[in-house]
Design an enzyme around this catalytic site. Structure first.
Site, mmCIF file in Angstrom:
data_model
loop_
_atom_site.group_PDB
_atom_site.id
_atom_site.type_symbol
_atom_site.label_atom_id
_atom_site.label_comp_id
_atom_site.label_asym_id
_atom_site.label_seq_id
_atom_site.Cartn_x
_atom_site.Cartn_y
_atom_site.Cartn_z
ATOM 1 N N ASP A 86 0.876 -1.170 0.000
ATOM 2 C CA ASP A 86 0.000 0.000 0.000
ATOM 3 C C ASP A 86 0.913 1.219 0.000
ATOM 4 O O ASP A 86 1.589 1.495 0.994
ATOM 5 C CB ASP A 86 -0.889 -0.013 1.243
ATOM 6 C CG ASP A 86 -1.809 1.192 1.325
ATOM 7 O OD1 ASP A 86 -1.658 2.126 0.515
ATOM 8 O OD2 ASP A 86 -2.680 1.211 2.220
ATOM 9 N N TYR A 179 -5.840 15.947 -9.261
ATOM 10 C CA TYR A 179 -4.948 15.064 -10.031
ATOM 11 C C TYR A 179 -3.880 15.868 -10.766
ATOM 12 O O TYR A 179 -2.696 15.491 -10.769
ATOM 13 C CB TYR A 179 -5.791 14.264 -11.020
ATOM 14 C CG TYR A 179 -5.029 13.243 -11.819
ATOM 15 C CD1 TYR A 179 -4.552 12.076 -11.230
ATOM 16 C CD2 TYR A 179 -4.804 13.422 -13.184
ATOM 17 C CE1 TYR A 179 -3.862 11.124 -11.971
ATOM 18 C CE2 TYR A 179 -4.132 12.476 -13.937
ATOM 19 C CZ TYR A 179 -3.659 11.329 -13.327
ATOM 20 O OH TYR A 179 -2.979 10.391 -14.065
ATOM 21 N N LYS A 183 0.152 15.585 -10.280
ATOM 22 C CA LYS A 183 1.060 15.239 -11.366
ATOM 23 C C LYS A 183 2.079 16.352 -11.628
ATOM 24 O O LYS A 183 3.232 16.070 -11.985
ATOM 25 C CB LYS A 183 0.272 14.925 -12.635
ATOM 26 C CG LYS A 183 -0.506 13.622 -12.558
ATOM 27 C CD LYS A 183 0.394 12.412 -12.324
ATOM 28 C CE LYS A 183 -0.352 11.103 -12.491
ATOM 29 N NZ LYS A 183 0.521 9.915 -12.247
ATOM 30 N N ALA A 212 -3.946 7.182 -22.298
ATOM 31 C CA ALA A 212 -3.709 5.787 -22.663
ATOM 32 C C ALA A 212 -4.927 5.009 -22.187
ATOM 33 O O ALA A 212 -5.180 4.925 -20.982
ATOM 34 C CB ALA A 212 -2.439 5.254 -22.020
#
Length: 271
Positions: A86, A179, A183, A212
């Site tokens: 984890d 997010y 990033k 992707a």
């Protein structure tokens, strides 16, 4: 030449997967978040295709075991191992690196793939949603980088780290603030840690895929959004996961020995 957004590119049809060329022959590679069908699993498979021995990790024990069994069946002559981890736990990440070094004999490459997204506008986002995405996507990369650098500091053979970032670290997208921020942090961590890692003979780079497409992504993102993003690519399609994994393998290989602290965009989007 300006390409009309309605023009069908000759590259709209995904190519056949490129065969291995021994880029990682004899290397020992660790991949985080490698269970399932995404970039992590494909990166592990590409490393094996390029001649490496591989240890994969994930927090989901059953899926991890299934992934390891699948890889071992395809590459019976190479070592395929797994450790449940984890990445939100410092203790488990530290144990992953020490356990991988013991299992594989050494570590040459670490691919930091773990990440978590979701779609939530800032105005509706809770602290818990923000914290969870930042922890899994950015802080876990820090934890693994720290553990790997402590390992490489203790040995004399050097190594490579490749982080999985995203074009959202540069570009804006609705409902992706957590997010995107994570990033962008992965990109900054890559650049800064690379400067420090040079002292230990370690290179650190990142990839920044645009899109992707794979089954897991479809579970957390709407098909409509995925279709729209793919249509915005110059090729008119999303990347195949193996196309991202092939670039990761290149960065992990001796073909890029003078490259560090860089973020390589894997994108066909128009400027």
């Amino acid at each position: 030449m300006t390409v009309s957004p309605h023009t069908t590119s000759p590259l709209a049809t995904p190519p056949a997967e490129t065969p291995g060329h021994g880029l990682l022959a004899g290397k020992k590679v660790v991949v985080t978040a490698a269970a399932g069908t995404g970039i992590g699993f494909s990166s592990a498979r590409r490393a094996l295709l390029e001649g490496a021995d591989v240890l994969i990790s994930d927090f989901h024990e059953r899926r991890l075991g299934e992934a390891a069994d699948k890889l071992a069946a395809e590459f019976p002559e190479q070592q395929v191992a797994s450790i449940v981890c984890d990445v939100s736990s410092t203790e488990q990440v530290d144990a992953l690196i020490s356990g991988a070094a013991e299992t594989l004999g050494r570590i040459d490459v670490l691919i930091n793939n773990a990440g978590l997204g979701g779609e939530t506008p800032v105005v509706d986002m809770t602290d818990e949603q923000w914290d969870r995405v930042l922890d899994i996507t950015l802080t876990s990369t820090f934890r693994a980088t720290r553990a790997a650098l402590r390992y490489f500091r203790s040995v004399d053979h050097g190594g490579v780290l490749v982080n999985n970032a995203s074009v959202l670290g540069w570009r804006a997208q609705h409902s992706q603030a957590h997010y995107a921020a994570a990033k962008a942090g992965v990109m900054a961590l890559t650049r800064c840690s690379a400067i420090e890692a040079a002292e230990y003979g370690v290179r650190i780079n990142a990839v920044a895929p645009s899109i992707a497409r794979h089954p897991f992504l479809a579970k957390v993102t709407s098909e409509e959004l995925l279709d729209n993003l793919a249509a915005g690519e110059a090729f008119g399609r999303a990347a195949e996961v193996w196309e991202v994994a092939a670039t990761i393998a290149m960065l992990a290989s001796d073909y890029t020995t003078y490259l560090t602290g860089e973020v390589v965009s894997i994108s066909s989007q128009r400027a």
